[in-house]
Design a protein around this motif. Structure first.
Motif, PDB file in Angstrom:
ATOM      1  N   LYS A 510      -2.385 -14.262 -38.183  1.00 54.15           N
ATOM      2  CA  LYS A 510      -1.846 -12.916 -37.980  1.00 54.15           C
ATOM      3  C   LYS A 510      -0.723 -12.992 -36.940  1.00 54.15           C
ATOM      4  CE  LYS A 510      -6.289 -10.792 -39.076  1.00 54.15           C
ATOM      5  NZ  LYS A 510      -7.400  -9.945 -38.596  1.00 54.15           N
ATOM      6  N   LYS A 625       1.824   0.061 -36.028  1.00 53.94           N
ATOM      7  CA  LYS A 625       0.629   0.832 -36.403  1.00 53.94           C
ATOM      8  C   LYS A 625       0.952   2.319 -36.474  1.00 53.94           C
ATOM      9  CE  LYS A 625      -4.263   1.344 -35.170  1.00 53.94           C
ATOM     10  NZ  LYS A 625      -5.327   0.940 -34.189  1.00 53.94           N
ATOM     11  N   ASP A 630       1.420  -2.304 -42.088  1.00 51.00           N
ATOM     12  CA  ASP A 630       0.406  -3.352 -41.932  1.00 51.00           C
ATOM     13  C   ASP A 630       1.019  -4.484 -41.114  1.00 51.00           C
ATOM     14  OD1 ASP A 630      -1.598  -5.175 -42.072  1.00 51.00           O
ATOM     15  OD2 ASP A 630      -1.551  -5.428 -44.250  1.00 51.00           O
ATOM     16  N   GLU A 632      -0.237  -6.947 -39.663  1.00 56.90           N
ATOM     17  CA  GLU A 632      -0.849  -8.274 -39.755  1.00 56.90           C
ATOM     18  C   GLU A 632      -0.744  -8.858 -41.166  1.00 56.90           C
ATOM     19  OE1 GLU A 632      -1.201  -9.602 -37.179  1.00 56.90           O
ATOM     20  OE2 GLU A 632      -2.548  -8.702 -35.734  1.00 56.90           O
ATOM     21  N   SER A 633       0.156  -8.301 -41.991  1.00 54.88           N
ATOM     22  CA  SER A 633       0.248  -8.790 -43.367  1.00 54.88           C
ATOM     23  C   SER A 633       1.125 -10.014 -43.502  1.00 54.88           C
ATOM     24  CB  SER A 633       0.799  -7.693 -44.279  1.00 54.88           C
ATOM     25  OG  SER A 633       2.117  -7.329 -43.868  1.00 54.88           O
TER      26      SER A 633
END
Length: 639
Positions: A510, A625, A630, A632-633
């Motif tokens: 991530k 956020k 997203d 952490e994509s």
């Protein structure tokens, strides 16, 4: 045409393997600067800050090149690189680098020799730690911390013994010489300087060779200007040289080859300058003209690569009418950053380098923060800069490239400093194992980060995350063994690699989490290095390469997330901020020249840089956020 496109979609175009050769030499030459800098510091009698102007010339070319492309595209309202095509962009970039390499050769050979008695004014203006060496490299005069105090250092050999036993020279320095393992030394005060120089001139016929350092910087700037155009075109070009779905795989392979170049570059340049065996006597007899071999080689390889690109059919992106969106407020911010760069140039001309570097860097940070505040209130006219993640990412790229380069480029000054790693400091010919290990650390991390790109099972990925770092580490050791270096001194570094592996597992692929963990590990490593000496401190600073290794793709992914149609423009702004590699190293070098700080404690600068990078990871996570993105994509990989 349709048949060719289908073929390209099915396999990688053969010309890609020419392209990765160019990636190799970008890394090769950039990392080689870490050996060239301490050599030039001695050869040209420079301060630590002045020696860092090699990085200033090299990395500022990336900023200037990107700036020219951006402003020209904005003026003509068309994306110039898209118009001429990636293929021609790379060819033009290669030819510019050929020109710079060709200019470098006569610049290196241009020198003047003067009697040592004529250098009194130069020596009187020295900063602490700065030194002058004679043409035969047998004698050095170094400025000490004590006011108006100098040390005369003579090589410990048969010729040096004649200096130490000379009655006239002993009378000039006001005492006898002290014998150490490597030199005869005697300390004297400034009022005796002219007498010392007179004896060296009349009794020993000593001279001093002055090179034209500014000409070398100019040539290096032109080489890197070509690199700037090559890099701007090469990364997207790698995507279209085959199946676009596998573009990330090709970029990771190219990044891995680039890192291999950074690993062996310092070793090869050390061999060119000092001979094949580390620490050998060749160090005393070397001269800068030996670097010509490298530039003759570069000229040949760049011409061959340009010819292949010119004559081989390959897909291209050329679009004559590609629109370029005007972003006047963003352009003003970029021009403001340019004004800070010009201010720094003025400081160089006025010989007030450190204050102007400080003001310029603070000014760049201030411009970016004001831009973020203004764009959040009214995004109209800001283009990609309307997104706070991009502006903070621009600052992160600036600082990341700065910390990566400054650790390596000031490393020579640190390791040659008496009392840090060894009592007398390393010789310049003994630096390459440590420099190659730092840049090899980048390869270790990038190869490990690239594992996540490949379609393997979760368990296989975990196994590879343990095996691959040590395979890369073995390659670093192997390259040093071939050169003849003693690699046993590098064995304890496996502990640092093990810590990085733990960091990878904690990061879970991530980008924000990985960046934060590696930023904090970077801060910790710098603190350990600042409060210790010897091998522990050395490995702590070198481990900064492990923690820097995958920061670029993580920062890049987070900074352009959610930019949509502004992604291309945002990417161009991020590339401009490679400027940090030209400004942060001289700032640290300037602090190192201050006696109260010194080269060791100047490494506070990398610590502050790592701290911001950890903060950016935390801050951008919350920004994305709040935008419903997203965060952490994205998957971190090699650069």
């Amino acid at each position: 045409m349709a048949q060719q496109q289908r073929q390209n979609a099915q396999s990688t175009h053969p010309s890609f393997f020419v392209l990765i050769l160019v990636f190799f030499f970008w890394g090769f030459l950039a990392a080689s600067n870490s050996i060239f800098i301490p050599f030039c510091k001695t050869h040209f009698n420079l301060t630590q800050l002045e020696s860092q102007l090699i990085d200033f010339a090299f990395y500022s070319a990336y900023f200037i090149g990107s700036l020219i492309l951006y402003l020209a595209s904005a003026a003509r309202k068309v994306d110039i690189l898209n118009k001429i095509g990636y293929k021609k962009g790379i060819i033009y970039g290669l030819l510019i680098s050929v020109l710079g390499s060709a200019i470098m050769i006569p610049c290196v050979n241009k020198e003047k020799i003067v009697p040592i008695a004529e250098t009194a004014a130069d020596i009187s203006s020295f900063q602490v730690g700065q030194q002058l060496q004679t043409s035969d490299r047998e004698v050095k005069i170094r400025r000490e911390k004590e006011a108006d105090t100098y040390t005369l250092l003579v090589s410990k050999n048969e010729a040096g013994a004649k200096y130490a036993s000379s009655n006239n020279l002993q009378a000039a320095v006001g005492g006898s010489f002290t014998e150490s393992a490597t030199a005869y030394t005697s300390t004297f005060t400034k009022d005796k300087l002219q007498n010392v120089l007179s004896v060296l001139g009349t009794d020993f016929n000593q001279t001093v060779t002055f090179g034209y350092f500014a000409l070398i910087l100019m040539a290096l700037f032109i080489v890197a200007l070509g690199f700037s155009l090559q890099q701007t075109a090469a990364n997207p070009f790698a995507i279209i040289l085959g199946d676009p779905a596998k573009g990330a795989h090709r970029l990771n392979l190219a990044g891995g080859i680039n890192s291999f170049g950074t690993t062996i570059g310092p070793i090869i340049v050390s061999m060119l300058l000092f001979g094949g065996v580390s620490g050998g006597g060749a160090a005393a007899e070397t001269d800068i003209s030996k670097i010509n071999t490298l530039y003759f080689l570069l000229i040949g390889l760049f011409l061959v690569a340009a010819a292949i690109f010119a004559f081989v059919k390959m897909p291209d992106n050329q679009t004559a009418d590609e629109a370029f969106e005007s972003s006047p407020k963003a352009t003003r911010a970029i021009l403001g950053i340019t004004a800070m760069f010009v201010l720094i140039l003025a400081g160089l001309a006025l010989k007030m380098e450190l204050p102007f570097f400080t003001v310029g860097i603070v000014g760049i940070i201030g411009i970016l923060l004001v831009a973020q505040s203004s764009s959040s209130k009214n995004p109209e006219g800001w283009g990609a800069m309307r997104y706070p993640q991009l502006i903070l990412g621009m600052l992160a790229i600036f600082i990341y490239v700065g910390v990566e380069v400054t650790i390596a480029s000031n490393l020579g000054g640190l390791l040659t400093h008496p009392g840090f790693l060894t009592p007398n400091g390393l010789k310049e010919s003994e630096l390459d194992p440590y420099v190659s290990l730092f840049w090899g650390s980048m390869m270790i991390g990038r190869w490990t980060g690239a594992i996540s790109v490949f379609n393997v099972s979760k368990n296989t990925r975990k196994i590879l995350c343990v095996i691959v770092p040590f395979v890369a580490y073995a390659i670093v050791l192997g390259a040093n063994v071939i050169k003849g270096n003693d690699v046993s001194v590098l064995y304890p570094y496996v502990i640092c690699i093990a810590i990085q592996i733990v960091g990878f597992f904690m990061g879970q692929d991530k980008p924000a989490k990985t960046l934060m963990i590696f930023g904090l590990l970077g801060v910790l490593s710098v603190l350990i290095g600042l409060f210790t000496t010897g091998a522990l401190a050395t490995f702590a600073f070198l481990s900064g390469g492990l923690f820097c290794s995958v920061m670029w793709p993580n920062i890049f992914a987070l900074a352009i997330a959610g930019l949509g149609k502004y992604t291309g423009q945002g990417s161009a702004f991020l590339v401009m901020m490679i400027l940090g590699g030209s400004l942060v190293p001289p700032l640290q070098g300037g602090l190192a020249d201050i006696p109260a700080i010194g080269i060791h404690h100047s490494y506070l600068i990398p610590g502050l840089c790592f701290a911001y990078l950890a903060f950016f990871a935390f801050k951008v996570k919350n920004i994305l956020k709040s935008q419903g993105i997203d965060y952490e994509s994205a998957i971190s990989g090699g650069h």
